[in-house]
Design an enzyme around this catalytic site. Structure first.
Site: not given
Ligand code: IVH
Length: 673
Positions: A116, A118, A120, A228, A316, A410, A413, A428, A433
């Protein structure tokens, strides 16, 4: 025309169903069937009927997405299941290791994964009961989040009621709230036109918006969500993650289309490569790919560590890096006096935000990287928010670069800035300060602590510079004239700030402890202390050993707490806060007030509490303590040598508790007798 209430009820039900259907078509499936005009007409009709029959309004009605301002409260709430985060990696080899661990754990040669995107944004948990949205919360520390239901309800792709197509009813769902790129750009353009500060990036904009106090503002901001994860679904038989997602889609949620079932690690890596290039074409930001074991039984067998599930990992994408020049190195002084060198950079655009400063952390770090003023450096922003100087590009040196020396005084101060033996930071030594004071004041008023809206760094800076505020306690002595005279502000703004200051007195112990800014004692520690001690006085009296006995308090925090309260200046400031009426007791939940209305008499010598302590505990849980026994006494707690009161209690048929019984009742929060 609807005539009777019965008819109205029927029509209201019809309209709600129709609006829900079209909401889903428009906001979830992006496939509208009717024009905006036709939709507005349905909504108008529903609003009129509900106005005519207010008792027919229900919280799940589409008209109820925007709550009245005065109902908004961001309370701490416990998640149904802990909101774990994902383990993450930036490299292919670690992904292969993940795959091997999964295979080993399951005793298989290959596994089916779901890939899936991820997203942001910011993770939220949605709780439904009986198909209705009951609560939406931020992740918080994973155990406790913040209740942001009123704001989440404004997001039209979050169903207030699950559809009839699904078998789901009592569930917890996780998803990512985000702001689409095009809408983010348009919003920022508008803000600039109005002379407002633009948001740095879509993620900041989304995070800032969900914690807005006014739901009308939230409703105007273009937030959306992808779900998700189905974290709780009792009584419903589902076998795979994919099935969960399909079921959530049927229930009316938005699930991201871009996903794939793969088997083995090579296919997973191919998928990751594919999106690295393609992600720029999406209308939302992603910072990686999530790989999840598809089979729920497998997931369960793999389980989780205290932080991450073992059945998923996030890959990532590498941070965006660019070169720029360090024009200067500034030294900032923090709340605890820590001096932090900050590189002032020739501004560069890094994944959507202009970066002009980057922390260099401390002098050792500067030495290790051999960073000099005038150097060309490589900077990166690792998906997240904080930019870093990665390394110096030494070939670019032309001899004009200057070695930086950390000041021994510092910069604010002029007091000595010393380095303790086991610390990398220079601090400091002057607790008075102004730089430290400003930061401490800002921290006290910050959202996580006393949440005093309007008391920002600019105003505080001026108040400190003018000598109007010399300690946290002085905030509570501010008057309108002072505010108006240091910063030209309207009467109304001054009144609002004073109101916010007044309101902060009721924030309760945990926030007070956090606001004090005791070194190493962050939000979690503050909550734990408040829970364990109940009052600030008890925390102040606790010694190191006692503190360390608490599960989550280690020696470093314990020592820091003790030395904070040993400092006479801090004790005095706390005394003044008390006098100003700042509440220093823990908020006790309704459910914890299990002694509500009960009258107690204490008699004889108790061993594990003093009388005062026992009385405080009773009162904290809603009970009352009186000195003499009468017909209205409910319980008599007896210690050693109780004397005549015990006989009197028996004579009146009042329940008598010995110390152990009393202790047990308090511990279990349950009146068993
Ligand atoms: S699954 C127990 N799937 O990424 C599993 N997370 O630390 C729960 N996130 O806190 C997370 N896209 O906020 C999952 N397709 C996706 C995601 C996703 C974004 C975020 C989520 C999580 C953080 C990873």
């Amino acid at each position: 025309m609807v005539e009777s209430k019965e008819e109205a009820k029927e029509r209201i039900a019809e309209l709600r169903k129709e609006i829900r259907y079209h909401d889903r078509k428009y906001y979830v499936e992006d496939d509208p069937e009717i024009s905006d005009y036709e939709y507005d007409m349905l909504m108008e009709e529903l609003k009129e009927l509900e106005e005519r029959y207010p008792d027919l309004v229900t919280p799940d009605s589409p008209t109820q997405r925007i709550a009245p301002m005065d109902t908004v409260q961001f309370q701490g709430v416990e998640h149904k299941t802990p909101m774990l985060s994902l383990d993450n990696t930036y490299n292919h080899d670690e992904l292969k290791e993940f795959h091997e661990r999964v295979c080993r754990g399951l005793g298989v040669d290959d596994v089916e994964y779901v890939m899936e995107l991820k997203m942001d944004g910011l993770g939220v948990a949605l709780l439904y009961g009986n198909r209705l949205l009951e609560r939406g919360a931020t992740r918080g520390d994973g155990v406790m989040g913040e209740d942001i239901t009123t704001n989440l309800k404004t997001i039209r792709s979050i169903p207030l009621k699950l559809t009839d197509e699904t078998v789901l009813s009592d569930i917890e769902v996780r998803g990512e709230v985000y702001m689409p790129r095009d809408e983010f750009d348009a919003m920022n353009e508008e803000r600039l036109k109005k002379g407002e500060e633009p948001f740095a990036n879509p993620r900041n904009a989304a995070a800032g918006t969900v914690r807005q106090k006014d739901p009308r503002v939230v409703a105007e901001r273009p937030l959306d969500i992808f779900v998700y994860h189905l974290s709780h679904h009792p009584d419903v038989e589902l076998k795979t993650h994919r099935e969960c997602m399909d079921e959530l889609r049927k229930a009316g949620f938005r699930v991201n289309e871009n996903k794939a079932k793969v088997s083995g690690i090579q296919e997973a890596l191919d998928y990751i490569d594919h999106w690295e290039d393609k992600k720029k074409d999406l209308n939302y930001e992603i910072d990686g790919i999530v790989i999840k074991v598809n089979d729920l039984e497998h997931q369960e067998r793999l389980g989780a560590t205290s932080k991450h599930p073992r059945w998923a990992i996030a890959y990532k994408y590498p941070a965006v890096r660019k070169t720029t020049v360090i024009n200067d190195i500034e030294v900032q002084v923090g709340r605890t006096g820590k001096l932090t060198p900050v590189a002032i950079l020739e501004p560069v655009l890094l994944s959507g935000t202009t970066v002009s400063r980057a922390s260099l952390h401390n002098e050792d770090e500067i030495e290790r990287k051999d960073v000099r003023v005038g150097d060309t450096v490589l900077v990166e922003k690792a998906g997240e928010i904080i930019p870093q100087v990665v390394k110096v590009i030494a070939e670019k040196r032309d001899g004009s670069q200057k070695i930086f020396e950390m000041p021994r005084e510092c910069p604010i101060c002029g007091s000595r800035a010393t380095r303790l033996e086991d610390e990398v930071a220079r601090r400091c030594v002057n607790a008075q300060c102004p730089a430290q004071l400003k930061q401490r004041l800002e921290y006290w008023g910050s959202r996580d602590a006393m949440d005093i809206e309007g008391l920002g760094p600019k105003l505080l800076g001026k108040l400190v510079d003018k000598g109007a505020v010399k300690s946290i306690a002085d905030i509570y002595r501010l008057g309108k004239i002072q505010l108006v005279s240091v910063e030209r502000m309207a009467d109304k703004s001054a009144r609002n700030i004073l109101k916010a200051i007044e309101g902060s007195k009721e924030q309760g112990l945990a926030r007070v402890v956090q606001g004090l800014g005791i070194k190493y004692a962050g939000k979690r520690a503050a909550n734990v202390l408040a829970e364990n001690y109940g009052t600030l006085d008890s925390i102040m009296e606790a010694n190191r050993n006692e503190l360390e006995e608490i599960d989550e308090i280690g020696p470093k925090i314990a020592e820091s707490i003790v030395s904070f309260f040993e400092d006479e200046r801090n004790r005095e400031m706390i005394e003044r806060l008390k006098e100003a009426g700042v509440k220093m007791e823990a908020e006790v939940e309704e459910a914890e007030r299990f002694l509500e209305g009960k009258r107690f008499v204490l008699t004889g010598a108790l061993e594990s509490f003093t009388r005062d302590e026992a009385a405080e505990i009773i009162e904290r849980h809603g009970g009352r303590v009186t000195s003499s026994i009468s017909g209205s006494t409910d319980y008599v707690v007896v210690g050693n040598n109780p004397g005549s009161k015990l006989d009197k209690a028996r004579g009146l048929g009042i329940t008598v508790l010995d110390e152990d019984e009393f202790g047990k009742i308090i511990e279990e929060r349950y009146l068993s007798v």
